[in-house]
Motif scaffolding. Sequence first.
Motif, PDB file in Angstrom:
ATOM      1  N   GLN A 183       0.810  -1.214   0.000  1.00 43.07           N
ATOM      2  CA  GLN A 183       0.000   0.000   0.000  1.00 43.07           C
ATOM      3  C   GLN A 183       0.847   1.269   0.000  1.00 43.07           C
ATOM      4  O   GLN A 183       0.557   2.211  -0.732  1.00 43.07           O
ATOM      5  CB  GLN A 183      -0.955  -0.003   1.193  1.00 43.07           C
ATOM      6  N   ARG A 184       1.894   1.290   0.811  1.00 40.45           N
ATOM      7  CA  ARG A 184       2.710   2.507   0.886  1.00 40.45           C
ATOM      8  C   ARG A 184       3.847   2.498  -0.107  1.00 40.45           C
ATOM      9  O   ARG A 184       4.151   3.520  -0.725  1.00 40.45           O
ATOM     10  CB  ARG A 184       3.263   2.675   2.304  1.00 40.45           C
ATOM     11  N   GLY A 185       4.468   1.332  -0.286  1.00 38.36           N
ATOM     12  CA  GLY A 185       5.605   1.268  -1.191  1.00 38.36           C
ATOM     13  C   GLY A 185       5.214   1.228  -2.657  1.00 38.36           C
ATOM     14  O   GLY A 185       5.840   1.887  -3.496  1.00 38.36           O
ATOM     15  N   LEU A 186       4.168   0.449  -2.988  1.00 36.44           N
ATOM     16  CA  LEU A 186       3.765   0.276  -4.384  1.00 36.44           C
ATOM     17  C   LEU A 186       2.482   1.018  -4.733  1.00 36.44           C
ATOM     18  O   LEU A 186       2.055   0.994  -5.895  1.00 36.44           O
ATOM     19  CB  LEU A 186       3.604  -1.222  -4.690  1.00 36.44           C
ATOM     20  N   GLY A 187       1.832   1.620  -3.746  1.00 31.37           N
ATOM     21  CA  GLY A 187       0.659   2.450  -4.019  1.00 31.37           C
ATOM     22  C   GLY A 187      -0.609   1.692  -4.366  1.00 31.37           C
ATOM     23  O   GLY A 187      -1.504   2.249  -5.015  1.00 31.37           O
ATOM     24  N   LEU A 188      -0.736   0.428  -3.947  1.00 27.67           N
ATOM     25  CA  LEU A 188      -1.940  -0.348  -4.242  1.00 27.67           C
ATOM     26  C   LEU A 188      -3.017  -0.054  -3.199  1.00 27.67           C
ATOM     27  O   LEU A 188      -2.718   0.238  -2.044  1.00 27.67           O
ATOM     28  CB  LEU A 188      -1.619  -1.845  -4.248  1.00 27.67           C
TER      29      LEU A 188
END
Length: 461
Positions: free
Chosen positions: A290-295
């Motif tokens: 969620q934070r690293g890849l923005g999913l």
Amino acid sequence: MNPRLALAASVAGAVVVALDGTVLTVAQPALQRDLHASFAAVQWTSTGYLISVAGLLVFAGRLADRYGHRRLFGLGMLGFGAVSAGIAVAPGVGWVIGLRVVQGVCGALLQPATLGMLRAAYPPEGLRTPLAVRTAAIGLAAAAGPVVGGALVTGAGWRAVFLLNVAPAAVFGALALTGREEPRRQKSEYRPAAPSLDLPGALLLAALLTCLVHTLVALPGSGWTPARLCGLAAASGCAVALVRHERRTPGPLLPAAVVGAPAVASALGILVAASAALHGALFACVYLLQRGLGLDALHCALLSLPLAVLMIAAAPCCAVLLRRAGARRTTVTAMAVLALGVLVLDRAAGALGFGAGFALLGAGFGTVMVAATHVVVREAEASSAGVAGGLQQTALNVGPVLGVAVAATLTDAGGARAPLPVLAAVALVGAVAGRWLPGRFSGPGGGHGQERVRARVPARR
């Protein structure tokens, strides 16, 4: 108890508890908005339940050994359903927290009995398949929980989530309490004496687990504050006092035949390690995706579906592996697969890598769940089946808290990927512990000789 009814009740109890935990996670944001509650208060709806259930599981198992697994299961299920209905109409978050603590007591009553009923209803050589069915059902509930919970919260609000378990809890609770008793055995047959309750030991164990779980749950948010260090010291003091008491009392809560058996101790340690590695990795991956890849949350849930699918598929496969390869080889291999899955997640950069990592996690954990639980339940005497079930459930409650605490601490220190190599090492430690598990059980009864003959007599009702 009829074996088929015992299996159905065991599955129902396990699924009710698994669903309750997964759907609550989905419902918490809506609950917070509707009741105008703080984030800390909402967290206590989970923490209060966890502390309550963890502290009472083993003592509840002893109660089941003394008064009957079916009776404690029925009371626990009816109470669980009634409290769920009460939470659905709670006027404030304080009521929700209090009722969740009571629900934890009911959960502690029913969970050890779900394994105790199987131990009493099936011969030792017939436990593999029922345990595989139970584990597959838990995996299915874990996979369906977020979807069902999301649909209920979206369509009817957070209160509908707590009504989900009312009907099955009422039905199976009533069946357990009103079912026909097993026919009495001949007086000449072996019947174990009623086990001692050991109230001082139960209080010390409850205090130990309460301090430990509360410390670990609070650790990610506050770090190693003086309060956390005091909690850990209190848990250590309770542990020392418990060991001294259990060695001296004539009727210990934790029988030496259970906790002193290398196979059982190894299996319990493996369950802690496996559940810590799994839940810690999932916690780290949520931040990574969620934070690293923005999913978004839905994309993350879809990406992790292979975990649930492979966990469900691994359970029946493990029943075959146990028969052909034995518990030791099966469990050691499964823990290595679990560790490999964590390492694959550590290196993953796209959907394929994450999917493969989650699939390995599911395959490894599903196999370990069946194999290690099979050892705990089979190796325990029938008269201590409830305590063995309580210890197994305690391991599966403490492990995730430990894994999340480790993952959160390392994530704060070094980023979302930092915990994954450590969690893989935890899984490998569990694999090493598998060397004390038995190989293939010889004969229809296994390795305990006369006890295996006695174990066919149902636990005292």
